[in-house]
Design an enzyme around this catalytic site. Structure first.
Site, PDB file in Angstrom:
ATOM      1  N   GLU A 216     107.731  -2.582  53.960  1.00  5.18           N
ATOM      2  CA  GLU A 216     107.188  -2.982  52.557  1.00  5.18           C
ATOM      3  C   GLU A 216     105.736  -2.054  52.272  1.00  5.18           C
ATOM      4  O   GLU A 216     105.014  -2.149  53.174  1.00  5.18           O
ATOM      5  CB  GLU A 216     106.753  -4.318  52.317  1.00  5.18           C
ATOM      6  CG  GLU A 216     108.320  -5.145  52.368  1.00  5.18           C
ATOM      7  CD  GLU A 216     108.012  -6.614  51.724  1.00  5.18           C
ATOM      8  OE1 GLU A 216     106.691  -7.085  52.149  1.00  5.18           O
ATOM      9  OE2 GLU A 216     108.982  -7.271  51.557  1.00  5.18           O
TER      10      GLU A 216
ATOM     11  N   GLY B 238     109.293  -8.180  41.818  1.00  4.46           N
ATOM     12  CA  GLY B 238     109.978  -7.090  41.118  1.00  4.46           C
ATOM     13  C   GLY B 238     111.316  -6.977  41.713  1.00  4.46           C
ATOM     14  O   GLY B 238     111.753  -7.533  42.849  1.00  4.46           O
TER      15      GLY B 238
ATOM     16  N   ALA C 278     114.709  -7.320  45.976  1.00  2.00           N
ATOM     17  CA  ALA C 278     113.548  -8.042  45.252  1.00  2.00           C
ATOM     18  C   ALA C 278     112.351  -7.671  46.324  1.00  2.00           C
ATOM     19  O   ALA C 278     112.226  -7.704  47.448  1.00  2.00           O
ATOM     20  CB  ALA C 278     113.942  -9.286  45.211  1.00  2.00           C
ATOM     21  N   ASP C 279     111.150  -8.150  45.635  1.00  2.00           N
ATOM     22  CA  ASP C 279     109.723  -8.084  46.433  1.00  2.00           C
ATOM     23  C   ASP C 279     109.137  -9.244  45.488  1.00  2.00           C
ATOM     24  O   ASP C 279     108.739  -8.817  44.551  1.00  2.00           O
ATOM     25  CB  ASP C 279     109.284  -6.739  46.486  1.00  2.00           C
ATOM     26  CG  ASP C 279     107.839  -6.915  47.385  1.00  2.00           C
ATOM     27  OD1 ASP C 279     108.101  -7.338  48.565  1.00  2.00           O
ATOM     28  OD2 ASP C 279     106.863  -6.356  47.184  1.00  2.00           O
ATOM     29  N   THR C 280     108.249 -10.200  46.195  1.00  2.00           N
ATOM     30  CA  THR C 280     107.784 -11.092  45.529  1.00  2.00           C
ATOM     31  C   THR C 280     105.976 -10.984  46.216  1.00  2.00           C
ATOM     32  O   THR C 280     105.890 -10.950  47.313  1.00  2.00           O
ATOM     33  CB  THR C 280     108.072 -12.421  45.843  1.00  2.00           C
ATOM     34  OG1 THR C 280     109.320 -12.611  45.254  1.00  2.00           O
ATOM     35  CG2 THR C 280     107.341 -13.590  45.301  1.00  2.00           C
TER      36      THR C 280
END
Length: 197
Positions: free
Chosen positions: A36, A108, A71-73
């Site tokens: 990430e 996202g 997804a990325d939180t």
């Protein structure tokens, strides 16, 4: 059997898988092996969209006929990202900073179907207001909940009532996947829930 595309979750997150499963979707899990990114020049919204896209693309390259969900939180307070804490001391420090304040949780999401050259990229933001926490409340929370794999050092679905006073927006977004928006987008990609028409 209908001809809807296979859905693949490009994430090892048990929380995201549980949300999709509860919503009635059948899917495979292929965690994306991509680091990430952290980039100061991007807003939290841009950054989580970029990471979501990179995860989806890494998996979609090997599964071009599937609809891949990446997804990325991110949890952020005054534009500063609160990532996963490295130890319990850092987790306690994060909870102290969040105490009595409102922060944002942004997820996202990238849906990618390479075979038909189609992508939907979006982000959903939720505001979360914490209760005022004293040291004993923080210690109690950290005794019960493992914060080390959670951005912001907390999980709203695990004893969230101890720490959260108010929420404005999507609850599932705070858990890790904004299901309301994801369901609408999946329908546009031809992916339906079990028992759906």
């Amino acid at each position: 059997m209908d001809d809807q595309p296979v859905l693949i979750l490009a994430s090892a997150s048990p929380r995201r898988a549980e949300l999709l499963r509860h919503a009635g979707y059948e899917f495979g899990i292929v965690p994306a092996e991509v680091p990430e990114l952290e980039w100061d020049q991007l807003t939290p919204v841009e950054l989580c969209q970029l990471n979501a896209h990179r995860k989806a693309r890494a998996v979609a390259k090997h599964h071009p006929d599937a609809v891949v969900l990446g997804a990325d939180t991110l949890v952020f307070l005054d534009r500063e990202i609160l990532a996963k804490p490295s130890d319990l001391e850092q987790a306690a420090a994060m909870l102290r900073r969040l105490s009595g304040r409102t922060h944002q949780v942004v997820t996202g999401v990238s849906l990618l179907h390479l075979r038909v050259h189609r992508e939907s990229l979006f982000a959903v933001s939720t505001e979360v207001r914490f209760r005022r926490l004293d040291e004993e409340q923080i210690r109690r929370y950290l005794r019960v909940v493992n914060p080390l794999d959670k951005a912001g050092a907390y999980a709203i679905q695990e004893r969230g009532e101890w720490i959260v006073e108010e929420l404005s927006g999507s609850l599932t977004n705070v858990v890790g996947l904004p299901l309301e928006r994801v369901e609408r987008e999946l329908e546009r990609f031809g992916v339906r829930r079990r028992g759906g028409d």
